[in-house]
Motif scaffolding. Structure first.
Motif, short mmCIF file in Angstrom:
data_model
loop_
_atom_site.label_atom_id
_atom_site.label_comp_id
_atom_site.label_asym_id
_atom_site.label_seq_id
_atom_site.Cartn_x
_atom_site.Cartn_y
_atom_site.Cartn_z
N LYS A 326 -6.35 30.33 25.67
CA LYS A 326 -4.73 30.35 25.68
C LYS A 326 -4.23 31.59 24.74
CE LYS A 326 -4.20 25.64 27.30
NZ LYS A 326 -3.61 24.07 27.23
N VAL A 327 -5.01 31.97 23.83
CA VAL A 327 -4.37 32.97 23.07
C VAL A 327 -4.25 34.26 23.81
CG1 VAL A 327 -6.65 34.22 22.36
CG2 VAL A 327 -4.91 33.87 20.71
N TRP A 328 -4.68 34.24 24.80
CA TRP A 328 -4.62 35.46 25.53
C TRP A 328 -3.51 35.52 26.69
CZ3 TRP A 328 -7.52 38.59 22.74
CH2 TRP A 328 -8.52 38.13 22.51
N THR A 329 -2.67 34.47 26.75
CA THR A 329 -1.84 34.37 27.50
C THR A 329 -0.37 35.10 27.63
OG1 THR A 329 -2.10 31.63 27.51
CG2 THR A 329 -0.08 32.38 28.73
N SER A 330 0.00 35.52 26.42
CA SER A 330 1.05 36.43 26.39
C SER A 330 1.14 36.77 24.80
CB SER A 330 2.27 35.58 26.63
OG SER A 330 2.81 34.79 25.68
N PRO A 331 2.05 37.70 24.42
CA PRO A 331 2.19 38.21 23.23
C PRO A 331 2.63 36.94 22.17
CG PRO A 331 3.08 39.78 24.67
CD PRO A 331 2.59 38.89 25.27
N GLU A 332 3.42 36.10 22.84
CA GLU A 332 3.90 34.67 22.13
C GLU A 332 2.75 33.89 21.59
OE1 GLU A 332 5.60 36.05 24.95
OE2 GLU A 332 6.80 36.95 23.53
N THR A 333 1.64 34.12 22.42
CA THR A 333 0.43 33.01 22.12
C THR A 333 -0.63 33.46 21.11
OG1 THR A 333 -0.71 33.77 23.89
CG2 THR A 333 0.58 31.44 24.19
N LEU A 334 -0.22 34.80 20.65
CA LEU A 334 -1.01 35.44 19.63
C LEU A 334 -0.93 34.74 18.18
CD1 LEU A 334 -0.75 39.41 20.52
CD2 LEU A 334 -2.88 37.85 20.88
N PRO A 335 -1.82 34.66 17.59
CA PRO A 335 -1.77 33.86 16.33
C PRO A 335 -0.85 34.94 15.18
CG PRO A 335 -3.83 34.86 16.22
CD PRO A 335 -3.29 35.13 17.75
N THR A 336 -0.08 34.41 14.36
CA THR A 336 0.38 35.08 13.36
C THR A 336 -0.75 35.12 12.13
OG1 THR A 336 1.31 33.01 11.97
CG2 THR A 336 2.64 34.28 13.90
N GLN A 337 -0.45 36.12 11.43
CA GLN A 337 -1.33 36.12 9.95
C GLN A 337 -1.51 34.92 9.40
OE1 GLN A 337 -0.05 40.06 7.91
NE2 GLN A 337 -2.11 39.85 7.80
N GLU A 339 -1.22 31.76 10.90
CA GLU A 339 -1.98 31.05 11.51
C GLU A 339 -3.58 31.55 11.75
OE1 GLU A 339 1.31 29.68 14.96
OE2 GLU A 339 0.18 31.39 15.12
N ILE A 340 -3.87 32.71 11.40
CA ILE A 340 -5.52 33.18 11.20
C ILE A 340 -5.80 32.41 10.09
CG2 ILE A 340 -6.75 35.16 10.47
CD1 ILE A 340 -5.85 35.64 13.31
N SER A 341 -5.05 32.11 8.99
CA SER A 341 -5.81 31.69 8.03
C SER A 341 -5.75 29.97 8.12
CB SER A 341 -4.93 31.98 6.70
OG SER A 341 -5.05 33.21 6.39
N ARG A 342 -4.45 29.52 8.93
CA ARG A 342 -4.54 27.95 9.11
C ARG A 342 -4.48 27.87 10.53
NH1 ARG A 342 -1.60 25.67 4.90
NH2 ARG A 342 -1.86 23.78 6.02
N PRO A 343 -5.87 27.82 11.24
CA PRO A 343 -5.93 27.81 12.75
C PRO A 343 -5.31 26.58 13.35
CG PRO A 343 -7.99 28.35 11.45
CD PRO A 343 -7.08 27.96 10.40
N ARG A 349 0.60 24.62 17.75
CA ARG A 349 1.83 25.24 18.43
C ARG A 349 1.32 25.77 19.89
NH1 ARG A 349 3.24 30.74 19.31
NH2 ARG A 349 1.37 31.56 17.87
N VAL A 350 0.52 26.20 20.05
CA VAL A 350 -0.12 26.76 21.29
C VAL A 350 -0.79 25.91 22.27
CG1 VAL A 350 -1.40 28.55 22.48
CG2 VAL A 350 0.19 29.09 20.47
N VAL A 351 -1.69 25.05 21.86
CA VAL A 351 -2.59 24.27 22.59
C VAL A 351 -2.23 22.52 22.59
CG1 VAL A 351 -4.94 23.37 22.94
CG2 VAL A 351 -4.54 25.62 21.96
N GLY A 352 -1.47 22.38 21.42
CA GLY A 352 -1.00 20.76 21.23
C GLY A 352 -2.24 20.06 20.63
N ALA A 353 -1.87 18.92 20.01
CA ALA A 353 -2.82 18.24 19.30
C ALA A 353 -3.83 17.69 20.31
CB ALA A 353 -2.15 17.17 18.63
N PRO A 354 -5.17 17.92 19.98
CA PRO A 354 -6.22 17.48 20.82
C PRO A 354 -6.21 15.93 20.80
CG PRO A 354 -7.07 18.38 18.92
CD PRO A 354 -5.54 18.75 18.63
N ALA A 355 -6.49 15.54 22.19
CA ALA A 355 -6.61 14.05 22.08
C ALA A 355 -7.88 13.36 20.77
CB ALA A 355 -7.13 13.40 23.30
N LEU A 356 -7.32 12.10 20.40
CA LEU A 356 -8.44 11.52 19.21
C LEU A 356 -9.56 10.90 20.17
CD1 LEU A 356 -5.82 9.89 16.76
CD2 LEU A 356 -7.44 11.97 16.46
#
Length: 364
Positions: A326-337, A339-343, A349-356
């Motif tokens: 999903k990172v490749w969807t658009s410029p808006e889905t690219l990580p910020t610096q 977010e690179i450090s805090r995946p 923000r982009v994927v949503g919380a995974p199901a427990l």
């Protein structure tokens, strides 16, 4: 008006670059043929693993020597710097002719010297920016492998040549798949680079301030500090743009490193040995070599490999390859610096919380 004397840059670079390893004509021919073949083998593995589709027809890698790499990069620089050249040409009446002539020759020598230093170290690259073909059609990019450097590295590291060549191809082919399979990515990088150049301050006082900052950066690097020329000469506006560029390049470089190591065990039997030795090689070199690398930002690129690979690995482990893509969807889905450090922040923000997971260990 020429900002850089490109012919002089090529002449300087090819004159200063060190010769490659001594091999027979037959050994060189075999290395070139195998690199072309392995680049095609690697592409299949990369496409299957990354699940990035591309309509671009596969092409064998372009194999060059060190002078060939210098010439190719000068072509790319001319394309990248064209917007700045056009703007400066519009101001040519404000600049004395002698200043323009001398300045372009000085920068030509400087660019040539930098390329000579890098030309003996680069193993390969995906060239994003190329001049139009003879028909005037814009080029889409080109995968280039520097055969003498690959042969030199495998000899120096004492690793299996076939395994090492395929390992390198896996990384570089990942970049080809990224930029051909994600249609907007190339133009996004180009736009950011153009904006970076066009927000430059051109007045004399600012130029002198930056030259002083560059001198301070050189002194700091020689003392073993963290100074580098990239940080020293940029404006505040450029820093904001460079942060975005750094984030996207950290992503693509880290993705390349992640793919080469994830695919490696199944197709490169000695990948663990190669990775360990190559990591030590990246951190080695003489004091002068380390200082120049730091000044040119090469050490920053090494840091990008590590940070980007950790980001990709963390995201894939948590949400799978399809979630990561999903990172490749658009410029808006690219990580910020950040977010690179805090995946986990990018995932939220982009994927949503995974199901427990449920109590029995299966996903809900």
């Amino acid at each position: 008006m020429q900002v850089i004397d490109w012919d002089l840059a090529v002449a300087t670079g090819t004159r200063l670059v060190r010769p490659g390893p001594q091999v027979s004509r037959e050994e060189a021919r075999r290395a070139v043929a195998e690199l072309r073949r392995l680049s095609r083998v690697a592409e299949g593995h990369v496409r299957e693993f990354t699940r990035i589709d591309t309509d671009t027809a596969p092409e064998p890698a372009t194999i060059v020597d060190r002078p060939g790499w210098i010439k190719a990069n000068v072509e790319g620089f001319r394309v990248v710097l064209e917007p700045l050249t056009q703007r400066m040409a519009a101001r040519k009446d404000q600049t004395p002719a002698i200043v323009s002539a001398v300045g372009s020759r000085v920068t030509g020598v400087e660019v040539g010297a930098v390329l000579a230093f890098l030309a003996s170290r680069v193993l390969g690259q995906y060239e994003l920016f190329l001049p139009p073909d003879p028909s005037g059609r814009a080029a889409t990019g080109r995968l280039t492998l520097v055969a003498p450097n690959i042969v030199h590295a495998e000899q120096e590291l004492e690793v299996d040549p076939r395994d090492f060549r395929l390992w390198v191809c896996l990384h570089e082919e990942t970049h080809r798949v990224q930029f051909t399979g994600v249609p907007w990515l190339r133009e996004y990088v180009r736009a950011q680079m153009t904006e970076f150049l066009l927000v430059s301050d051109m007045d004399l006082s600012t130029l002198l301030d930056r030259l002083r900052s560059a001198a301070d950066a050189v002194a700091d690097a020689v003392r073993g500090g963290e100074g580098n020329l990239i940080d020293a000469i940029q404006t505040p506006e450029q820093k904001e743009i460079l942060d975005r560029l750094t984030a996207v390049m950290t992503l693509v470089e880290g993705h390349g490193d992640y793919v080469m190591d994830a695919v490696g065990p199944s197709v490169v039997p000695s990948v663990a040995d190669i990775r360990a030795k190559f990591h030590r090689r990246r951190e080695g070199g003489s004091r002068v070599d380390r200082t120049v690398r730091k000044l040119l930002g090469v050490d920053l690129k090494m840091k990008q490999y590590a940070e980007g690979s950790t980001f990709v690995r963390t995201v894939v482990d948590q949400v799978g390859m399809d979630g990561f893509n999903k990172v490749w969807t658009s410029p808006e889905t690219l990580p910020t610096q950040e977010e690179i450090s805090r995946p986990e922040r990018w995932i939220a923000r982009v994927v949503g919380a995974p199901a427990l997971p449920e109590a029995d260990g299966t996903a809900g």
